[in-house]
Write a protein that holds these residues in place. Structure first.
Motif, mmCIF file in Angstrom:
data_model
loop_
_atom_site.group_PDB
_atom_site.id
_atom_site.type_symbol
_atom_site.label_atom_id
_atom_site.label_comp_id
_atom_site.label_asym_id
_atom_site.label_seq_id
_atom_site.Cartn_x
_atom_site.Cartn_y
_atom_site.Cartn_z
ATOM 1 N N ASP A 152 0.826 -1.209 0.000
ATOM 2 C CA ASP A 152 0.000 0.000 0.000
ATOM 3 C C ASP A 152 0.864 1.264 0.000
ATOM 4 O O ASP A 152 0.551 2.240 -0.682
ATOM 5 N N LEU A 153 1.952 1.236 0.754
ATOM 6 C CA LEU A 153 2.856 2.374 0.801
ATOM 7 C C LEU A 153 3.485 2.643 -0.563
ATOM 8 O O LEU A 153 3.528 3.783 -1.024
ATOM 9 N N VAL A 154 3.937 1.595 -1.238
ATOM 10 C CA VAL A 154 4.555 1.755 -2.560
ATOM 11 C C VAL A 154 3.527 2.285 -3.558
ATOM 12 O O VAL A 154 3.832 3.194 -4.348
ATOM 13 N N GLN A 155 2.309 1.762 -3.525
ATOM 14 C CA GLN A 155 1.276 2.240 -4.438
ATOM 15 C C GLN A 155 0.942 3.705 -4.169
ATOM 16 O O GLN A 155 0.719 4.479 -5.104
ATOM 17 N N ASP A 156 0.918 4.094 -2.910
ATOM 18 C CA ASP A 156 0.634 5.484 -2.559
ATOM 19 C C ASP A 156 1.744 6.408 -3.062
ATOM 20 O O ASP A 156 1.462 7.468 -3.626
ATOM 21 N N VAL A 157 2.979 6.016 -2.885
ATOM 22 C CA VAL A 157 4.106 6.839 -3.351
ATOM 23 C C VAL A 157 4.091 6.955 -4.869
ATOM 24 O O VAL A 157 4.259 8.045 -5.430
ATOM 25 N N ILE A 158 3.859 5.853 -5.556
ATOM 26 C CA ILE A 158 3.820 5.878 -7.024
ATOM 27 C C ILE A 158 2.623 6.701 -7.503
ATOM 28 O O ILE A 158 2.698 7.424 -8.492
ATOM 29 N N GLY A 159 1.504 6.631 -6.788
ATOM 30 C CA GLY A 159 0.326 7.411 -7.156
ATOM 31 C C GLY A 159 0.525 8.910 -6.988
ATOM 32 O O GLY A 159 -0.101 9.710 -7.684
ATOM 33 N N ARG A 160 1.402 9.323 -6.097
ATOM 34 C CA ARG A 160 1.646 10.748 -5.871
ATOM 35 C C ARG A 160 2.678 11.341 -6.823
ATOM 36 O O ARG A 160 2.819 12.561 -6.891
ATOM 37 N N ILE A 161 3.384 10.539 -7.554
ATOM 38 C CA ILE A 161 4.430 11.040 -8.457
ATOM 39 C C ILE A 161 3.861 11.994 -9.500
ATOM 40 O O ILE A 161 4.441 13.058 -9.736
ATOM 41 N N PRO A 162 2.732 11.696 -10.167
ATOM 42 C CA PRO A 162 2.220 12.647 -11.170
ATOM 43 C C PRO A 162 1.887 14.013 -10.573
ATOM 44 O O PRO A 162 2.013 15.039 -11.256
ATOM 45 N N ASP A 163 1.482 14.075 -9.311
ATOM 46 C CA ASP A 163 1.178 15.362 -8.678
ATOM 47 C C ASP A 163 2.440 16.199 -8.443
ATOM 48 O O ASP A 163 2.365 17.416 -8.352
ATOM 49 N N LEU A 164 3.572 15.538 -8.358
ATOM 50 C CA LEU A 164 4.822 16.244 -8.080
ATOM 51 C C LEU A 164 5.503 16.744 -9.342
ATOM 52 O O LEU A 164 6.366 17.619 -9.276
ATOM 53 N N LEU A 165 5.122 16.224 -10.505
ATOM 54 C CA LEU A 165 5.773 16.622 -11.744
ATOM 55 C C LEU A 165 5.307 18.015 -12.169
ATOM 56 O O LEU A 165 4.125 18.354 -12.013
ATOM 57 N N PRO A 166 6.201 18.848 -12.696
ATOM 58 C CA PRO A 166 5.866 20.247 -12.944
ATOM 59 C C PRO A 166 5.020 20.510 -14.187
ATOM 60 O O PRO A 166 4.582 21.632 -14.381
ATOM 61 N N PHE A 167 4.782 19.576 -15.044
ATOM 62 C CA PHE A 167 4.042 19.894 -16.282
ATOM 63 C C PHE A 167 2.580 19.598 -16.182
ATOM 64 O O PHE A 167 1.943 19.060 -15.499
#
Length: 62
Positions: free
Chosen positions: A47-62
């Motif tokens: 669950d932790l890995v899925q949560d971290v991977i799910g938040r990656i698009p929110d951190l990208l600047p474009f």
């Protein structure tokens, strides 16, 4: 010649030391690997890995 003989005796006395050090190092590495495998198989870690991977698009600047 006396110094060479003393060095040779010291070297022979420590010959088995490296084997035991390798054994302890291998045992430690296997133990850490086993713990990491057990953690990786747990539900909370997945669950932790899925949560971290799910938040990656929110951190990208474009």
């Amino acid at each position: 010649m006396k110094n060479l003989t003393a060095w040779a005796r010291r070297r022979d006395a420590e010959q088995g030391m490296s084997t035991s050090e390798y054994a302890v190092g291998t045992l430690g590495a296997c133990t850490i690997g086993g713990v990491l495998v057990k953690i990786g198989q747990s539900d909370w870690f997945g669950d932790l890995v899925q949560d971290v991977i799910g938040r990656i698009p929110d951190l990208l600047p474009f």
